[in-house]
Design a protein around this motif. Structure first.
Motif, short mmCIF file in Angstrom:
data_model
loop_
_atom_site.label_atom_id
_atom_site.label_comp_id
_atom_site.label_asym_id
_atom_site.label_seq_id
_atom_site.Cartn_x
_atom_site.Cartn_y
_atom_site.Cartn_z
N CYS A 23 0.77 -1.27 0.10
CA CYS A 23 0.10 0.15 0.17
C CYS A 23 0.86 1.46 0.14
O CYS A 23 0.23 2.26 -0.40
N HIS A 24 2.01 1.04 0.35
CA HIS A 24 3.04 2.47 0.50
C HIS A 24 3.35 2.78 -0.81
O HIS A 24 4.19 2.18 -1.60
N PRO A 25 3.06 4.13 -1.12
CA PRO A 25 3.59 4.72 -2.73
C PRO A 25 5.04 5.01 -2.60
O PRO A 25 5.40 5.71 -1.68
N ASN A 40 12.30 1.01 0.88
CA ASN A 40 12.50 -0.07 2.00
C ASN A 40 11.15 -0.53 2.40
O ASN A 40 10.93 -1.77 2.89
N ASP A 41 10.25 0.46 2.95
CA ASP A 41 9.00 0.29 3.34
C ASP A 41 7.87 0.62 2.25
O ASP A 41 7.41 1.88 2.38
N ASN A 42 7.54 -0.19 1.39
CA ASN A 42 7.78 -1.74 1.65
C ASN A 42 8.03 -2.35 0.24
O ASN A 42 7.69 -3.80 -0.25
N GLN A 59 15.20 7.90 7.02
CA GLN A 59 14.51 7.88 5.90
C GLN A 59 13.15 7.14 5.93
O GLN A 59 12.25 7.46 5.16
N TYR A 60 12.77 6.79 7.05
CA TYR A 60 11.55 6.07 7.35
C TYR A 60 10.34 7.14 6.97
O TYR A 60 10.18 8.33 7.48
N HIS A 61 9.52 6.59 6.09
CA HIS A 61 8.23 7.33 5.44
C HIS A 61 8.64 8.75 5.18
O HIS A 61 7.98 9.71 5.45
N THR A 62 9.65 8.86 4.27
CA THR A 62 9.84 10.13 3.44
C THR A 62 10.52 9.65 2.45
O THR A 62 10.69 8.50 1.96
#
Ligand code: ZN
Length: 390
Positions: free
Chosen positions: A148-150, A154-156, A286-289
């Protein structure tokens, strides 16, 4: 569709908006074609076409003229990471907003701006894909990852890639003891919708499993424990990490969970699902950026994760209790497994055999004999071949 090209047999399913799934309802589908902020001179100072993280996920459609200070209340940026666009989404609260780098934000001048989001929220579908790779037993090992992450690598995307590689590897094996359930779903609501459909079956059949996420970047492996904390999934994840050259952090408690193990382990679901990650979600800058991009991940890390998961699944597939077939130590030389010269310490084979009393599984044998990962499988296979264990 790309995944179906990689994984033969993978099926795509759709759950309509409005479907009740336990305590939740599948939301309307969000579609977006275009979005931008335009200054008084007609320049698009932020443009969705350049990066789809620029719009808060699930933003309502708007077309408004605002002055800079009104616009500010709809902007998200990260002062501590001035070159990163934050990833923000708002599924269940209707709102709109733009995300931009802090430097972009600082460059905004006083004046009027036009904010446009061409999106629509309407009944649609939640899509997911799954595949059951059959084994000799109908007991199942679950591999679940989220789609689901655009535009985040890495995530995801990493989890999707490693799960796809694991599925292909499992399909290529000449034999599998267990069956393998491979699941690609949107995080949270997708896992809940999937469980709403498959709960009874999965409760009956699932013996182990993992949520595959954040496996493409970082320096150390992390294990996120299942809620029970002592399942096969927990044990073999821990033991498999002995054979990786990367450092491993001691397992995180279930209270430090963050992905779909939240749903798979929930009371009443109670599946034995853990997770192995490299640097864990929420714990790298860098998470969620937008900095979680293809430059952040590497093939080397993806391969290290793939190898670790493979070792882990091999151990689970091989796991059983063994019993030695001789009374007293076997005369190993006769069986062709004893080193010809006198060993300085007790050979590995005897250390493994010494605990093959029918009560120890592979996990116990590894702990007690001191052998690790694939070495244990090789040794046990040799002993099986020679008829010294059953
Ligand atoms: Zn995330």
């Amino acid at each position: 569709m790309r995944l179906q090209e990689l994984i033969p047999g993978l099926e795509i399913y759709s759950v309509p908006s409005g479907t009740k799934v336990f305590d939740w309802t599948v939301p309307d589908e969000w579609n977006i074609t275009d979005a931008y902020i335009m200054d008084a001179d007609g320049n698009k100072v932020v443009n969705f076409a350049n990066n789809n993280l620029h719009v808060v996920g699930y933003s309502e459609p708007i077309d408004e003229i605002l002055d800079r200070w009104e616009l500010e209340t709809f902007i998200h940026s990260l002062p501590a990471q001035p070159d990163a666009i934050p990833y923000i989404t708002s599924y269940y609260r209707r709102r709109w907003g733009f995300c931009m780098t802090h430097n972009q934000r600082l460059a905004l001048k006083d004046g009027l701006y036009r904010a446009v989001i061409n999106s629509f929220l309407a009944p649609g579908h939640l899509d997911y894909a799954d595949l059951l790779i059959p084994g000799e037993s109908d007991q199942e090992v679950l591999l679940s990852t989220y789609i689901c992450h655009p535009s985040l690598a890495n995530d995801n995307l990493s989890g999707v890639v490693v799960t796809a590689a694991l599925a292909r590897w499992l399909q290529s094996l000449p034999r599998r003891r267990f069956s393998y359930r491979i699941v690609f779903i949107p995080e949270t609501i997708g896992a809940i919708a999937y469980l709403a459909k498959h709960l009874d079956h999965m409760k009956e059949k699932t013996i182990a499993g993992y949520v595959v996420t954040c496996v493409g970047a970082g320096k150390r492996f992390n294990i996120i424990s299942s809620r029970q904390g002592n399942t096969i999934s927990d044990k073999f994840a821990a033991l498999a990490t002995y054979s990786t050259p990367y450092p491993v952090i001691k397992p995180h408690l279930y209270t430090e969970r963050g992905s779909d193990e939240r749903q798979y382990c929930w009371p009443g679901v109670d599946l034995p699902i853990a997770s192995i990650t490299l640097d864990k979600y929420g714990e790298y800058p860098q998470y969620h950026t937008s900095l979680d991009n293809l430059e952040f991940i590497s093939q080397e890390r993806l391969e290290a994760s793939l190898e670790l998961y493979k070792t882990c699944l091999q151990l689970i597939d091989f796991n059983r209790n063994f019993k030695c077939t001789t009374i007293c130590e076997p005369f190993l030389t006769k069986h062709g497994v004893y080193p010809q010269t006198s060993p300085s310490s007790v050979p590995d084979e005897l250390n493994v055999l010494a605990y093959c009393d029918g009560t120890n599984d592979v996990y116990d044998l590894m702990l007690k004999s001191g052998l690790r990962g694939e070495d244990t499988i090789l040794t046990l296979n040799k002993l099986l071949e020679k008829g010294l264990i059953e």
